[in-house]
Motif scaffolding. Structure first.
Motif, PDB file in Angstrom:
ATOM      1  N   PHE A  33      29.014  49.176  37.289  1.00  9.24           N
ATOM      2  CA  PHE A  33      29.759  48.867  38.513  1.00  9.24           C
ATOM      3  C   PHE A  33      29.027  47.916  39.466  1.00  9.24           C
ATOM      4  CE2 PHE A  33      31.139  53.221  37.263  1.00  9.24           C
ATOM      5  CZ  PHE A  33      32.442  52.903  36.931  1.00  9.24           C
ATOM      6  N   GLY A  34      27.796  47.550  39.143  1.00  8.87           N
ATOM      7  CA  GLY A  34      27.028  46.688  40.031  1.00  8.87           C
ATOM      8  C   GLY A  34      27.681  45.316  40.162  1.00  8.87           C
ATOM      9  N   GLU A  35      27.434  44.664  41.294  1.00  7.16           N
ATOM     10  CA  GLU A  35      28.048  43.347  41.528  1.00  7.16           C
ATOM     11  C   GLU A  35      27.021  42.276  41.835  1.00  7.16           C
ATOM     12  OE1 GLU A  35      32.022  43.460  43.701  1.00  7.16           O
ATOM     13  OE2 GLU A  35      30.850  45.028  44.673  1.00  7.16           O
ATOM     14  N   GLU A  36      25.752  42.666  41.945  1.00  7.07           N
ATOM     15  CA  GLU A  36      24.759  41.701  42.412  1.00  7.07           C
ATOM     16  C   GLU A  36      23.633  41.562  41.395  1.00  7.07           C
ATOM     17  OE1 GLU A  36      24.086  43.692  46.027  1.00  7.07           O
ATOM     18  OE2 GLU A  36      25.835  42.843  46.968  1.00  7.07           O
ATOM     19  N   PRO A  37      23.868  40.915  40.292  1.00  5.51           N
ATOM     20  CA  PRO A  37      25.116  40.282  39.848  1.00  5.51           C
ATOM     21  C   PRO A  37      25.942  41.253  39.007  1.00  5.51           C
ATOM     22  CG  PRO A  37      23.392  39.765  38.312  1.00  5.51           C
ATOM     23  CD  PRO A  37      22.786  40.684  39.337  1.00  5.51           C
ATOM     24  N   PRO A  38      27.210  40.884  38.682  1.00 10.01           N
ATOM     25  CA  PRO A  38      27.968  41.754  37.791  1.00 10.01           C
ATOM     26  C   PRO A  38      27.364  41.760  36.390  1.00 10.01           C
ATOM     27  CG  PRO A  38      29.231  39.776  38.344  1.00 10.01           C
ATOM     28  CD  PRO A  38      27.983  39.729  39.152  1.00 10.01           C
ATOM     29  N   GLU A  39      27.315  42.935  35.770  1.00  8.87           N
ATOM     30  CA  GLU A  39      26.855  43.025  34.384  1.00  8.87           C
ATOM     31  C   GLU A  39      28.064  43.341  33.502  1.00  8.87           C
ATOM     32  OE1 GLU A  39      23.027  45.106  33.868  1.00  8.87           O
ATOM     33  OE2 GLU A  39      22.877  45.069  36.040  1.00  8.87           O
ATOM     34  N   MET A  40      28.596  44.580  33.606  1.00  8.75           N
ATOM     35  CA  MET A  40      29.804  44.910  32.850  1.00  8.75           C
ATOM     36  C   MET A  40      31.059  44.719  33.722  1.00  8.75           C
ATOM     37  SD  MET A  40      28.086  48.028  30.752  1.00  8.75           S
ATOM     38  CE  MET A  40      29.150  48.107  29.306  1.00  8.75           C
ATOM     39  N   GLY A  41      30.857  44.525  35.007  1.00  6.72           N
ATOM     40  CA  GLY A  41      31.921  44.037  35.884  1.00  6.72           C
ATOM     41  C   GLY A  41      33.054  45.005  36.190  1.00  6.72           C
ATOM     42  N   MET A  42      32.797  46.305  36.166  1.00  8.04           N
ATOM     43  CA  MET A  42      33.886  47.269  36.365  1.00  8.04           C
ATOM     44  C   MET A  42      34.039  47.736  37.815  1.00  8.04           C
ATOM     45  SD  MET A  42      35.327  47.398  33.454  1.00  8.04           S
ATOM     46  CE  MET A  42      36.537  48.656  33.783  1.00  8.04           C
ATOM     47  N   ALA A  43      33.374  47.101  38.754  1.00  7.03           N
ATOM     48  CA  ALA A  43      33.476  47.537  40.155  1.00  7.03           C
ATOM     49  C   ALA A  43      34.932  47.595  40.593  1.00  7.03           C
ATOM     50  CB  ALA A  43      32.700  46.596  41.060  1.00  7.03           C
TER      51      ALA A  43
END
Lengths: 261, 387
Positions: free
Chosen positions: B134-144
């Protein structure tokens, strides 16, 4: 057996008496985002604006503050915190108060003159185990567990070439997730607006004014996540603290009849 | 009255039935596959190990549904044959964007007192997982913000209906983010590597490692090289937690990779422990990873900035890195926050190759090829095709 009936009568009368004394009523405090000037004049557009608030209190005319008891039945609130999501309100430059969330809670029936609230998530909820979070804290786009808590606010802007993010939350936290002891930079902001009627006024975040001030300084390439040191982060924070909140009269008009506090 | 009796009897039979089912689940107990001298790792009280959970977690670990564009899974950056690390200098998020750091090996990850390269707040795998997902900084799997979609995706997979129910019995809605995370953590806790030639040597197989490796081992554990201070214990890491251990304080070290301004600064995205404590003295402090399977986890360091194990050894021989040109130039060896154990070494070429031979003896081929850890999805397809 008599004792049982006496107790029952006592309990019932206490129940009614306290009911009469309190005379709580439910308030729907309207919120909105003031976009108009920014929206028309800037190369940037706002892509996200969400924030948590807590400890909302209203002051009666005797000077006494009363805590607003959040209604936990609506999905954007629990007893401790309310999530204000302005994304639906940003689709047009004009005011769209029907698409903005209201802060719903009960207060003793009275007349009120001022409002105050904290921007952020209270310490206890901010650092509880995120895996057990319930609404509105289960929205993972507000999670910020790299830093041990939640994003108190996310403000995001885009132009053709650039995008900027302002994510605010507690920094410098000590302990471990689920058991944080202390944060060196809590980043919770207390705001007070005088001459605010919870029935007639709309709590308005003056994003146009805020961004006019902050975008004149070059925002940092990355977010304010690591430290609040960059000037843009500091400036945004200080404008949020005092000068970016308005009350507006209902009904809201695109021309914005506002009173700068 | 009779109705109530029947009702009570019915309800209690349900209750007893439920307890019996739970009892059966509990007794399909999990056993650790460990040598007898290695203590089992700690397990959170609310996520006890169970074979059904480990099995589910393995499917999820290799499932690309866990990323927003359904292109990457945990295994994309954690590749088994590389001890669950990856060969890229910096790991890539789902949009091809680079993260600031190199993916860490998951070898014996269950024993880590904290996770990622320098985050002291992440002390449980269950919490660490929130970052790539869920992280965005940076997105990894982008599920935020897409937790509901993720649950819906998982609900549509037929085998998950039964696998989640088996792993989390007596739950009305077993398919949840929390249970998904619990299952993946359980699988990760089984990624145990204690069967390297070095381990076999310790078991009494004197020929399991070469004479050169034996000389390297002596050097490694000597005050001459000081290696073992930061890479110590049964896991060759800073500190390990296990089921019987006290709370172990996390340790982080500055090993003199950078010194941008002569005052100890590290590049902006990679300041290590400082990012969390905001204490100047924590600048550039990172976790010393396990040396088990270290040969296959190249490139090295938090930012993958050292390409080979030979170069890592030279870094410690030099007592820090000197960068003469570019934005990162500076004398790392003069970093004021550098560990007292990174002081430079005088080693002959033979001693260097002995140390490398010892490090090579920590490569556990069984771990790198263990069929319990491979991608289970192709096997499932083969199985259903054969029916």
């Amino acid at each position: 057996m008599h004792l049982f009936y006496y107790t029952l009568i006592f309990v019932i009368s206490v129940f009614f008496l306290t009911g009469c004394l309190q005379q709580d009523e439910e308030y729907h405090i309207k919120t909105q985002v003031h976009l108009a000037d920014f929206c028309r004049n800037s190369q940037f557009h706002l892509t996200d604006l969400r924030l948590f608030i807590h400890q909302v209190a209203l002051q009666d005319f005797s000077g006494k503050w009363h805590d607003l008891q959040f209604n936990p039945e609506v999905t954007h609130q629990n007893r401790a915190v309310a999530l204000l999501d302005f994304r639906q309100a940003m689709t047009s430059c004009e005011q769209q108060s029907e698409n903005t969330p209201a802060i719903i809670g009960s207060l003793p029936k009275n007349n009120y003159q001022s409002i105050r609230f904290n921007l952020g998530v209270p310490f206890q909820e901010n650092h509880a185990d995120p895996l057990l979070a319930t609404a509105p804290l289960d929205d993972t786009s507000m999670h910020w567990h790299w830093n041990g808590g939640y994003k108190f606010m996310r403000l995001e802007l885009k132009s053709n070439q650039k995008s900027y993010r302002f994510h605010l939350g507690s920094l410098g936290c000590e302990g471990e997730i689920g058991q944080i002891n202390h944060c060196r930079v809590p980043n919770r902001i207390q705001v007070q607006l005088d001459q605010f009627s919870p029935k007639n006024d709309v709590l308005t975040i003056d994003i146009a004014h805020l961004l006019k001030q902050t975008l004149s300084i070059a925002p940092p390439q990355r977010t304010c996540a690591e430290d609040m040191e960059p000037r843009w982060c500091q400036t945004t924070l200080s404008w949020l603290k005092a000068l970016s909140w308005l009350k507006t009269k209902t009904p809201v008009h695109p021309a914005l009849q506002s009173t700068k506090i | 009255m009779r109705f109530i009796t029947i009702l009570l009897a019915f309800m209690s039979s349900l209750f007893v039935g439920g307890i019996a089912a739970y009892h059966v689940w509990q007794h399909q107990s999990f056993t650790w596959d460990l040598p007898k001298e290695i203590p089992p790792p700690p397990v959170p009280e609310d996520n006890p190990m169970h074979p059904a959970k480990v099995n589910l977690g393995r499917f999820l670990f290799y499932d690309t549904r866990l990323s927003q564009n359904q292109q990457i899974s945990c295994a994309t950056c954690h590749i088994q044959k590389l001890a669950f690390s990856e060969p890229r200098t910096l790991s890539q998020g789902l949009h091809g964007n680079l993260t600031p750091r190199n993916a860490m090996s998951l070898t014996n990850v269950a024993y880590n007192p904290n996770f990622t390269w320098a985050n002291p707040l992440l002390t449980q795998l269950e919490h660490q997982m929130l970052i790539p997902l869920f992280g965005e900084e940076p997105p990894e799997m982008g599920m935020a913000g897409q937790e509901k979609e993720l649950v819906e995706r998982l609900q549509q997979v037929p085998i998950y209906q039964s696998y989640f129910s088996k792993a989390f019995p007596n739950e009305d809605n077993p398919i949840s983010i929390n249970n998904m995370i619990k299952a993946i953590s359980s699988f990760q806790r089984t990624l145990l590597s204690f069967n390297s030639p070095y381990d076999q040597y310790l078991q009494g197989e004197h020929q399991a490692i070469s004479d050169s490796a034996k000389r390297g081992m002596k050097l490694f554990f000597s005050e001459k090289t000081e290696c073992f201070h930061c890479h110590g214990g049964f896991n060759f890491s800073d500190s390990s937690v296990h089921a019987n251990s006290r709370t172990v304080p996390s340790e982080f070290h500055n090993n003199g990779l950078y010194n941008l301004d002569g005052k100890g600064s590290y590049p902006k995205d990679n300041r290590g422990l400082y990012t969390f404590t905001l204490n100047a003295s924590d600048m550039g402090k990172f976790r010393a990873p396990t040396l088990r399977n270290i040969r296959v986890t190249a490139p090295y360091m938090h930012d993958g900035s050292i390409a080979t194990l030979e170069d890592v050894l030279e870094h410690y021989v030099d007592g820090g890195r000197t960068i003469l040109e570019g934005p990162n130039k500076g004398f790392g060896s003069a970093n004021p926050y550098k560990s007292e154990f990174v002081v430079g070494l005088i080693l002959t070429d033979e001693q260097k190759s002995d140390l490398l031979a010892f490090l090579d003896s920590l490569t556990d081929e069984d771990f790198l090829t263990n069929e319990q850890f491979t991608n289970p999805w192709p096997l499932l397809q083969e199985e259903s095709a054969s029916h």
